[in-house]
Design a protein around this motif. Structure first.
Motif, PDB file in Angstrom:
ATOM      1  N   TYR A 188      -2.421   7.192  -4.629  1.00  0.00           N
ATOM      2  CA  TYR A 188      -2.372   6.438  -3.368  1.00  0.00           C
ATOM      3  C   TYR A 188      -3.480   5.385  -3.307  1.00  0.00           C
ATOM      4  CZ  TYR A 188       0.647  10.256  -1.880  1.00  0.00           C
ATOM      5  OH  TYR A 188       1.669  11.168  -1.792  1.00  0.00           O
ATOM      6  N   ASP A 189      -3.200   4.320  -2.540  1.00  0.00           N
ATOM      7  CA  ASP A 189      -4.255   3.326  -2.251  1.00  0.00           C
ATOM      8  C   ASP A 189      -5.208   3.868  -1.203  1.00  0.00           C
ATOM      9  OD1 ASP A 189      -3.227   0.791  -3.677  1.00  0.00           O
ATOM     10  OD2 ASP A 189      -1.466   1.545  -2.593  1.00  0.00           O
TER      11      ASP A 189
ATOM     12  N   GLY B  50      -8.671   3.015  -5.128  1.00  0.00           N
ATOM     13  CA  GLY B  50      -8.226   3.685  -3.899  1.00  0.00           C
ATOM     14  C   GLY B  50      -9.376   4.193  -3.045  1.00  0.00           C
TER      15      GLY B  50
ATOM     16  N   LYS C  75      -5.493   5.675  -6.537  1.00  0.00           N
ATOM     17  CA  LYS C  75      -5.370   4.603  -7.527  1.00  0.00           C
ATOM     18  C   LYS C  75      -6.777   4.135  -7.919  1.00  0.00           C
ATOM     19  CE  LYS C  75      -0.871   2.988  -5.975  1.00  0.00           C
ATOM     20  NZ  LYS C  75      -0.118   1.907  -5.353  1.00  0.00           N
TER      21      LYS C  75
ATOM     22  N   LYS D  43     -13.384   3.804  -6.983  1.00  0.00           N
ATOM     23  CA  LYS D  43     -12.767   4.675  -5.972  1.00  0.00           C
ATOM     24  C   LYS D  43     -13.830   4.998  -4.921  1.00  0.00           C
ATOM     25  CE  LYS D  43      -9.490   6.867  -9.104  1.00  0.00           C
ATOM     26  NZ  LYS D  43      -8.871   8.118  -9.588  1.00  0.00           N
TER      27      LYS D  43
ATOM     28  N   SER E  43       0.817  -1.229   0.000  1.00  0.00           N
ATOM     29  CA  SER E  43       0.000   0.000   0.000  1.00  0.00           C
ATOM     30  C   SER E  43       0.843   1.268   0.000  1.00  0.00           C
ATOM     31  CB  SER E  43      -0.893   0.036   1.246  1.00  0.00           C
ATOM     32  OG  SER E  43      -1.649  -1.134   1.373  1.00  0.00           O
TER      33      SER E  43
END
Ligand SMILES: NC(=O)c1ccc[n+]([C@@H]2O[C@H](COP(=O)([O-])OP(=O)(O)OC[C@H]3O[C@@H](n4cnc5c(N)ncnc54)[C@H](OP(=O)(O)O)[C@@H]3O)[C@@H](O)[C@H]2O)c1
Length: 342
Positions: free
Chosen positions: A207-208, A230, A227, A253, A146
């Motif tokens: 970012y996750d 994410g 991401k 997302k 992550s």
């Protein structure tokens, strides 16, 4: 016993230090001598009446959810605790009732405190630590793959979140102000972004998990820096984020507006991490109960680094505290007078 009570909603001046009868400990409760309580922003939000439609303590109300101290009595059905145990808890009373010298708590909300912490350090943990754990482990399901951004990384929740994300192996970017960057780095962040100087997303990285621990942004602002699957998590239920929460139930997302849950099993988990040296609390400062109004004002300014602690027991001077079990007496954490007050 001495308590800090409020008789109405208002600014920090509504606190009065007053006497209330000692709480009675029923058959399933433990009576705790509170050596330390910590301030959560939730406390001043309740005090100001910001949450009056969802949380309504009866006046006069004693606030304060996080407590640590010594068990001084146990009810007849209590098997897991005995007099003298060092314990801590996220109180399940309305309003908390922790800005007091004693509290009676249902035994299933009480957890033995980490043996490697003193009472001040222990009181930092329950609400902020559980919030961070529920975001990092449960909502974000952070793992070694992550990439995580934590906004508000130097606050009570943020510092726990940074350490927990590192514990699960993530690459962590912490967002903090200039003065608190070192603290966040010390707790393991791989990269720090100073929000007072830089655009958080100047490098266009994705970012996750973006954990907005201080709720300063919205899903819509950060969406393109997540991401494809994410998650953006905020601790603050802004209208924009609540709408995004509804909409993103149908998209990859996600926007999550989290509400932390008082789960003693989570506190037990944090205890184990602390005892293994994987997690540590950070004290911003320590105040006497009589200085609760000032301590609340400081929390309300939203520039606390770690946790503000309240000592509700009579303590004239730093020197009266056991020097080895408390922060070094020249530590900036201390806000108690160095000399005895006559
Ligand atoms: N939904 C829930 O269940 C839940 C649970 C826990 C907490 N909360 C809420 O979450 C918020 C944070 O809680 P907390 O205990 O961590 O608060 P806190 O300890 O008061 O956090 C203050 C920190 O926020 C940082 N900060 C202020 N403005 C910032 C910005 N624009 N960008 C990045 N960092 C910023 C400050 O750093 P600098 O001094 O460096 O500026 C400071 O270290 C509170 O509003 C609280 O009520 C909600």
């Amino acid at each position: 016993m001495k308590v800090a009570a409020i008789k109405k909603y208002g600014d920090a001046s509504v606190f009065t230090i007053t006497e209330l009868p000692m709480p009675h400990c029923n058959a399933n409760q433990v009576l705790l001598k509170i050596d330390a309580a910590s301030i959560n922003p939730l406390d001043w939000k309740i005090r100001k009446g910001m949450l009056r439609f969802v949380m309504y303590p009866k006046f006069p109300a004693v606030l304060g959810y996080d407590v640590s101290g010594e068990v001084v009595a146990v009810g007849e059905n209590v098997k897991n605790f005995k007099k003298g145990d060092f314990v801590y808890a996220w109180s399940n009373h309305p309003g908390g009732e922790g800005y007091a010298q004693y509290i009676a708590l249902d035994d299933n909300y009480v957890v033995k405190a980490p043996q490697n912490l003193n009472a001040y350090q222990a009181a930092c943990v329950p609400l902020a630590g559980e919030t961070a754990l529920q975001v990092i482990r449960d909502i974000g399901q952070v793992s070694a793959d992550s990439e995580v951004m934590i906004i508000g990384a130097s606050g009570g929740v943020g510092l726990f979140a940074v350490q927990l994300a590192k514990y699960y192996g993530a690459k962590v970017t912490g967002v903090a102000g200039t003065k608190s960057a070192d603290l966040v780095k010390e707790d393991g962040a791989d990269k720090i972004i100073d929000y007072t100087k830089a655009n958080l997303f100047a490098d266009k990285k994705q970012y996750d998990l973006i954990f907005d621990a201080v709720g300063k942004h919205t899903f819509r602002e950060v969406e393109s820096f997540l991401k494809p699957d994410g998650i953006y998590v905020s601790t603050i239920p802004s209208l924009s984020n609540l709408m995004s929460f509804m909409i993103t139930r149908f998209t990859s997302k996600k926007c999550v507006v989290m509400v932390a849950k008082n789960h003693p099993a989570d506190l037990q988990f944090l205890t184990e991490l602390i005892e293994k040296g994987k997690l540590k609390p950070t004290i911003d400062s320590i105040y006497k109960l009589e200085d609760i109004a000032f301590a609340h004002k400081r929390s309300e300014a939203e520039h606390v680094h770690g946790k503000i602690i309240i000592n509700p027991q009579f303590l004239d001077t730093v020197d009266e505290a056991s020097e080895e079990s408390f922060p070094a007496s020249d530590s900036p954490a201390w806000c108690l007078p160095r000399k005895k007050v006559m």
